[in-house]
Design a protein around this motif. Structure first.
Motif, PDB file in Angstrom:
ATOM      1  N   VAL A 170       0.858  -1.185  -0.031  1.00 54.92           N
ATOM      2  CA  VAL A 170      -0.209   0.069   0.041  1.00 54.92           C
ATOM      3  C   VAL A 170       0.624   1.319  -0.056  1.00 54.92           C
ATOM      4  N   ILE A 171       1.714   1.106   0.808  1.00 58.78           N
ATOM      5  CA  ILE A 171       2.657   2.371   0.888  1.00 58.78           C
ATOM      6  C   ILE A 171       3.659   2.609  -0.417  1.00 58.78           C
ATOM      7  N   VAL A 172       3.924   1.547  -1.038  1.00 58.72           N
ATOM      8  CA  VAL A 172       4.631   1.524  -2.358  1.00 58.72           C
ATOM      9  C   VAL A 172       3.603   2.178  -3.488  1.00 58.72           C
ATOM     10  N   CYS A 173       2.456   1.493  -3.576  1.00 52.49           N
ATOM     11  CA  CYS A 173       1.731   2.078  -4.382  1.00 52.49           C
ATOM     12  C   CYS A 173       0.937   3.285  -4.530  1.00 52.49           C
ATOM     13  N   LEU A 174       0.410   3.739  -3.405  1.00 54.91           N
ATOM     14  CA  LEU A 174      -0.365   4.958  -3.211  1.00 54.91           C
ATOM     15  C   LEU A 174       0.508   6.010  -2.943  1.00 54.91           C
ATOM     16  N   ARG A 175       0.119   7.235  -3.223  1.00 52.05           N
ATOM     17  CA  ARG A 175       0.774   8.549  -3.170  1.00 52.05           C
ATOM     18  C   ARG A 175       0.363   9.461  -1.717  1.00 52.05           C
ATOM     19  N   ARG A 177      -1.103  10.515   1.693  1.00 52.85           N
ATOM     20  CA  ARG A 177      -0.534  10.592   2.987  1.00 52.85           C
ATOM     21  C   ARG A 177      -1.393   9.519   3.837  1.00 52.85           C
ATOM     22  N   TRP A 178      -2.299   9.229   3.333  1.00 53.41           N
ATOM     23  CA  TRP A 178      -3.192   8.152   4.164  1.00 53.41           C
ATOM     24  C   TRP A 178      -2.558   6.763   3.962  1.00 53.41           C
ATOM     25  N   ARG A 179      -1.721   6.651   3.112  1.00 44.88           N
ATOM     26  CA  ARG A 179      -1.099   5.406   3.161  1.00 44.88           C
ATOM     27  C   ARG A 179      -0.078   4.841   4.405  1.00 44.88           C
ATOM     28  N   TRP A 180       0.180   5.856   4.919  1.00 43.23           N
ATOM     29  CA  TRP A 180       1.150   5.475   6.281  1.00 43.23           C
ATOM     30  C   TRP A 180       0.243   5.097   7.314  1.00 43.23           C
ATOM     31  N   LEU A 181      -0.981   5.200   7.116  1.00 42.80           N
ATOM     32  CA  LEU A 181      -2.043   4.348   8.016  1.00 42.80           C
ATOM     33  C   LEU A 181      -1.871   2.905   7.904  1.00 42.80           C
ATOM     34  N   ALA A 182      -1.276   2.201   6.675  1.00 44.36           N
ATOM     35  CA  ALA A 182      -1.415   0.999   6.509  1.00 44.36           C
ATOM     36  C   ALA A 182      -0.719   0.154   7.420  1.00 44.36           C
ATOM     37  N   PRO A 183       0.435   0.403   7.944  1.00 45.95           N
ATOM     38  CA  PRO A 183       0.792  -0.587   9.288  1.00 45.95           C
ATOM     39  C   PRO A 183       0.317  -0.831  10.348  1.00 45.95           C
ATOM     40  N   SER A 184      -1.018   0.024  10.439  1.00 44.65           N
ATOM     41  CA  SER A 184      -1.864  -0.319  11.458  1.00 44.65           C
ATOM     42  C   SER A 184      -2.670  -1.525  11.169  1.00 44.65           C
ATOM     43  N   TYR A 185      -2.819  -1.626   9.928  1.00 40.46           N
ATOM     44  CA  TYR A 185      -3.290  -2.894   9.688  1.00 40.46           C
ATOM     45  C   TYR A 185      -2.568  -4.330  10.303  1.00 40.46           C
ATOM     46  N   ALA A 186      -1.119  -4.192   9.990  1.00 41.72           N
ATOM     47  CA  ALA A 186      -0.386  -5.311  10.664  1.00 41.72           C
ATOM     48  C   ALA A 186      -0.278  -5.227  12.125  1.00 41.72           C
ATOM     49  N   ALA A 187      -0.282  -4.138  12.796  1.00 40.20           N
ATOM     50  CA  ALA A 187      -0.503  -4.191  14.274  1.00 40.20           C
ATOM     51  C   ALA A 187      -1.824  -4.795  14.784  1.00 40.20           C
ATOM     52  N   LEU A 188      -3.014  -4.513  13.914  1.00 41.12           N
ATOM     53  CA  LEU A 188      -4.158  -4.901  14.269  1.00 41.12           C
ATOM     54  C   LEU A 188      -4.069  -6.712  14.182  1.00 41.12           C
TER      55      LEU A 188
END
Length: 237
Positions: A170-175, A177-188
């Motif tokens: 997600v971080i690689v593909c999107l531009r 700033r909301w992409r930086w919330l993606a790691p919260s999925y791994a934390a969940l």
């Protein structure tokens, strides 16, 4: 029909992974001994107690049912949707993503075979319960050693490693700033696998280490793929 070849590669690799985990399922006695070692090592590292975290969540039946549902129904669909979306929209990123996925899962298979580990839910002495079994939402049909699923393959956690890989994509593909919330999925997902009693903290940590290793090894597969897009943006200027 190129997509069919990718289905064969990914599905075939997954079936091979499951088959090897089943064929080389370790000794229950050794898996329980390893569980004691992991639990003790975590306390030495002063990691938070999985049992205390689970006790805190067990106060709400609704929360536990929701967490069980995430464990049951989110892991595979999210990975499948990510693979399809990348293949359709970002083919060059898809190839890198697929290779990292296969390498990480292959390394995990070595861990499952070399270090059989009983999860916390199978260790009553640790003070944890099997939330899936308690609430009738278990994904496991029988006792360890029965059926096709290897329940003694807790180390490392592929739930956590796969979730982190999706976050990286997600971080690689999107531009945005909301992409930086993606790691919260791994934390969940890490929270979910611990609370349900399916993994220790160390299972998730080792899964992340294997993923990091795969990302470093295969970083060259991604960088060239990104250059054409970067070059086109420069020409547009």
């Amino acid at each position: 029909m190129k997509w069919l070849g990718q289905v064969v590669i990914v599905a075939g690799s997954w079936l091979f992974y499951l088959l090897c985990r089943h064929v080389f399922e370790g000794s229950g006695r050794i898996a329980h001994e390893h569980a004691e070692d992991v639990w003790s090592f975590e306390r030495t590292l002063r990691l938070p107690s999985e049992a205390r975290l689970q006790d805190w969540v067990l106060g709400s039946d609704t929360a536990v049912r929701g967490i069980n549902a995430i464990y049951q129904h989110v892991h595979f669909p999210v990975m499948l949707v990510t693979l399809v979306a990348l293949y359709v929209r970002r083919r060059e990123v898809y190839r890198w993503f697929r290779d990292v996925l296969l390498l990480t899962t292959g390394l995990a298979l070595v861990g499952h075979i070399a270090y059989p580990l009983a999860p916390p839910r199978l260790e009553p002495g640790l003070g944890m319960v099997d939330t899936g079994l308690e609430f009738g939402q278990s994904t496991y049909a029988g006792e360890p050693g029965t059926g096709f699923t290897n329940q003694l393959a807790a180390m490392p956690s592929m739930h956590v490693a796969w979730a982190a890989l999706v976050a990286v994509a997600v971080i690689v593909c999107l531009r945005t700033r909301w992409r930086w919330l993606a790691p919260s999925y791994a934390a969940l997902i890490l929270f979910v696998v611990v609370v349900t009693g399916n993994h220790y903290w160390l299972d998730g940590i080792v899964g992340l280490v294997l993923l990091a290793f795969s990302l470093v090894v295969l970083r060259g597969r991604l960088e060239p793929a990104q250059r054409p897009a970067d070059a086109s943006r420069l020409r547009a200027r």
